[in-house]
Design a protein around this motif. Structure first.
Motif, PDB file in Angstrom:
ATOM      1  N   ASP A  83       0.804  -1.227   0.000  1.00  0.00           N
ATOM      2  CA  ASP A  83       0.000   0.000   0.000  1.00  0.00           C
ATOM      3  C   ASP A  83       0.835   1.275   0.000  1.00  0.00           C
ATOM      4  O   ASP A  83       0.294   2.360  -0.185  1.00  0.00           O
ATOM      5  CB  ASP A  83      -0.923   0.020   1.232  1.00  0.00           C
ATOM      6  CG  ASP A  83      -1.929  -1.114   1.199  1.00  0.00           C
ATOM      7  OD1 ASP A  83      -2.325  -1.532   0.091  1.00  0.00           O
ATOM      8  OD2 ASP A  83      -2.311  -1.590   2.284  1.00  0.00           O
ATOM      9  N   GLY A  84       2.128   1.174   0.239  1.00  0.00           N
ATOM     10  CA  GLY A  84       2.980   2.362   0.278  1.00  0.00           C
ATOM     11  C   GLY A  84       3.929   2.325   1.448  1.00  0.00           C
ATOM     12  O   GLY A  84       4.343   1.265   1.894  1.00  0.00           O
ATOM     13  N   VAL A  85       4.239   3.507   1.948  1.00  0.00           N
ATOM     14  CA  VAL A  85       5.200   3.654   3.037  1.00  0.00           C
ATOM     15  C   VAL A  85       4.532   4.431   4.169  1.00  0.00           C
ATOM     16  O   VAL A  85       3.866   5.435   3.928  1.00  0.00           O
ATOM     17  CB  VAL A  85       6.472   4.392   2.551  1.00  0.00           C
ATOM     18  CG1 VAL A  85       7.412   4.685   3.702  1.00  0.00           C
ATOM     19  CG2 VAL A  85       7.177   3.569   1.474  1.00  0.00           C
ATOM     20  N   ARG A  86       4.715   3.928   5.376  1.00  0.00           N
ATOM     21  CA  ARG A  86       4.221   4.636   6.561  1.00  0.00           C
ATOM     22  C   ARG A  86       5.408   5.019   7.439  1.00  0.00           C
ATOM     23  O   ARG A  86       6.277   4.204   7.708  1.00  0.00           O
ATOM     24  CB  ARG A  86       3.253   3.779   7.366  1.00  0.00           C
ATOM     25  CG  ARG A  86       2.842   4.456   8.683  1.00  0.00           C
ATOM     26  CD  ARG A  86       1.678   3.784   9.345  1.00  0.00           C
ATOM     27  NE  ARG A  86       0.474   4.119   8.600  1.00  0.00           N
ATOM     28  CZ  ARG A  86      -0.734   3.677   8.919  1.00  0.00           C
ATOM     29  NH1 ARG A  86      -0.900   2.885   9.953  1.00  0.00           N
ATOM     30  NH2 ARG A  86      -1.786   4.032   8.193  1.00  0.00           N
ATOM     31  N   ILE A  87       5.410   6.261   7.861  1.00  0.00           N
ATOM     32  CA  ILE A  87       6.421   6.780   8.778  1.00  0.00           C
ATOM     33  C   ILE A  87       5.755   6.945  10.135  1.00  0.00           C
ATOM     34  O   ILE A  87       4.665   7.519  10.230  1.00  0.00           O
ATOM     35  CB  ILE A  87       6.948   8.141   8.287  1.00  0.00           C
ATOM     36  CG1 ILE A  87       7.616   7.985   6.930  1.00  0.00           C
ATOM     37  CG2 ILE A  87       7.894   8.754   9.307  1.00  0.00           C
ATOM     38  CD1 ILE A  87       7.810   9.276   6.202  1.00  0.00           C
ATOM     39  N   GLY A  88       6.381   6.440  11.165  1.00  0.00           N
ATOM     40  CA  GLY A  88       5.866   6.595  12.515  1.00  0.00           C
ATOM     41  C   GLY A  88       6.914   7.220  13.413  1.00  0.00           C
ATOM     42  O   GLY A  88       8.093   6.886  13.323  1.00  0.00           O
ATOM     43  N   VAL A 146       2.763   9.578  16.179  1.00  0.00           N
ATOM     44  CA  VAL A 146       2.250  10.357  15.053  1.00  0.00           C
ATOM     45  C   VAL A 146       2.754   9.639  13.805  1.00  0.00           C
ATOM     46  O   VAL A 146       3.930   9.298  13.702  1.00  0.00           O
ATOM     47  CB  VAL A 146       2.740  11.813  15.075  1.00  0.00           C
ATOM     48  CG1 VAL A 146       2.128  12.611  13.919  1.00  0.00           C
ATOM     49  CG2 VAL A 146       2.390  12.480  16.406  1.00  0.00           C
ATOM     50  N   TRP A 147       1.859   9.368  12.864  1.00  0.00           N
ATOM     51  CA  TRP A 147       2.228   8.611  11.676  1.00  0.00           C
ATOM     52  C   TRP A 147       1.728   9.339  10.429  1.00  0.00           C
ATOM     53  O   TRP A 147       0.802  10.135  10.497  1.00  0.00           O
ATOM     54  CB  TRP A 147       1.665   7.192  11.724  1.00  0.00           C
ATOM     55  CG  TRP A 147       0.175   7.145  11.882  1.00  0.00           C
ATOM     56  CD1 TRP A 147      -0.528   7.089  13.047  1.00  0.00           C
ATOM     57  CD2 TRP A 147      -0.797   7.191  10.835  1.00  0.00           C
ATOM     58  NE1 TRP A 147      -1.874   7.084  12.798  1.00  0.00           N
ATOM     59  CE2 TRP A 147      -2.064   7.156  11.450  1.00  0.00           C
ATOM     60  CE3 TRP A 147      -0.729   7.265   9.447  1.00  0.00           C
ATOM     61  CZ2 TRP A 147      -3.260   7.186  10.708  1.00  0.00           C
ATOM     62  CZ3 TRP A 147      -1.911   7.284   8.718  1.00  0.00           C
ATOM     63  CH2 TRP A 147      -3.151   7.246   9.348  1.00  0.00           C
ATOM     64  N   ALA A 148       2.387   9.035   9.314  1.00  0.00           N
ATOM     65  CA  ALA A 148       1.997   9.607   8.025  1.00  0.00           C
ATOM     66  C   ALA A 148       2.262   8.577   6.940  1.00  0.00           C
ATOM     67  O   ALA A 148       3.297   7.909   6.947  1.00  0.00           O
ATOM     68  CB  ALA A 148       2.775  10.889   7.744  1.00  0.00           C
ATOM     69  N   ASP A 149       1.308   8.447   6.017  1.00  0.00           N
ATOM     70  CA  ASP A 149       1.453   7.550   4.867  1.00  0.00           C
ATOM     71  C   ASP A 149       1.879   8.358   3.646  1.00  0.00           C
ATOM     72  O   ASP A 149       1.346   9.432   3.391  1.00  0.00           O
ATOM     73  CB  ASP A 149       0.130   6.853   4.551  1.00  0.00           C
ATOM     74  CG  ASP A 149      -0.258   5.836   5.616  1.00  0.00           C
ATOM     75  OD1 ASP A 149       0.606   5.458   6.427  1.00  0.00           O
ATOM     76  OD2 ASP A 149      -1.429   5.427   5.617  1.00  0.00           O
ATOM     77  N   VAL A 150       2.826   7.785   2.914  1.00  0.00           N
ATOM     78  CA  VAL A 150       3.309   8.416   1.695  1.00  0.00           C
ATOM     79  C   VAL A 150       2.835   7.581   0.513  1.00  0.00           C
ATOM     80  O   VAL A 150       2.971   6.381   0.512  1.00  0.00           O
ATOM     81  CB  VAL A 150       4.853   8.495   1.669  1.00  0.00           C
ATOM     82  CG1 VAL A 150       5.347   9.206   0.438  1.00  0.00           C
ATOM     83  CG2 VAL A 150       5.378   9.157   2.921  1.00  0.00           C
TER      84      VAL A 150
END
Length: 150
Positions: A83-88, A146-150
């Motif tokens: 699905d992509g990359v997640r940064i946490g 805190v997370w963000a999907d790229v």
């Protein structure tokens, strides 16, 4: 600087599709997080534009953790999936993360330069909102993710 090296050396190896590491909760830890996310994504064959976006996102997330918590160490993780990359970014601090600042209307007529906000901070979460496909937070008594999907 030696604190950064120590924290990075103690990071566990969690596999090819997930990489995580500790950085110190100081401003000097921000570039380490950015460089490690870029290296992981290059190794996974991600396109340059996604790598650049992820670098900006992790920079903002870690900078917020450094600035708005009292955590001495910050855990950064980057996960690669179909699905992509997640940064946490996880911190053990107890102080609250600020809400994003409203976007200034730079197209509105103004009577002078003093009416245009020129602050260099306070827009990190607005940048995360604009760049991430999705992002969010989670809390528990031990801290905040805190997370963000790229």
């Amino acid at each position: 600087m030696s604190e950064i090296i120590t924290c990075v050396q103690q990071a566990p190896d969690v596999g090819d599709s997930t990489q995580g590491w500790w950085i110190p909760g100081i401003v000097e830890g921000v570039p380490e997080a950015r460089h490690r996310v870029q290296a992981a994504m290059r190794a996974w064959g991600e396109p340059k534009d996604r790598i650049d976006t992820a670098a900006l996102l992790v920079t903002e997330l870690v900078a917020n953790a450094v600035q708005h918590t009292d955590s001495h160490r910050i855990w950064c993780e980057v996960l690669h999936s179909a699905d992509g990359v997640r940064i946490g970014v996880w911190n053990c601090g107890t102080r609250c993360l600020p809400a994003p600042c409203p976007s200034p209307d730079l197209t509105a007529a103004s009577s002078g330069p003093d009416e245009v906000p020129l602050d260099e901070s306070g827009r990190g979460l607005m940048l995360v909102e604009a760049l991430a496909e999705r992002w969010g937070t989670g809390t528990n008594p031990a801290g905040r993710l805190v997370w963000a999907d790229v």
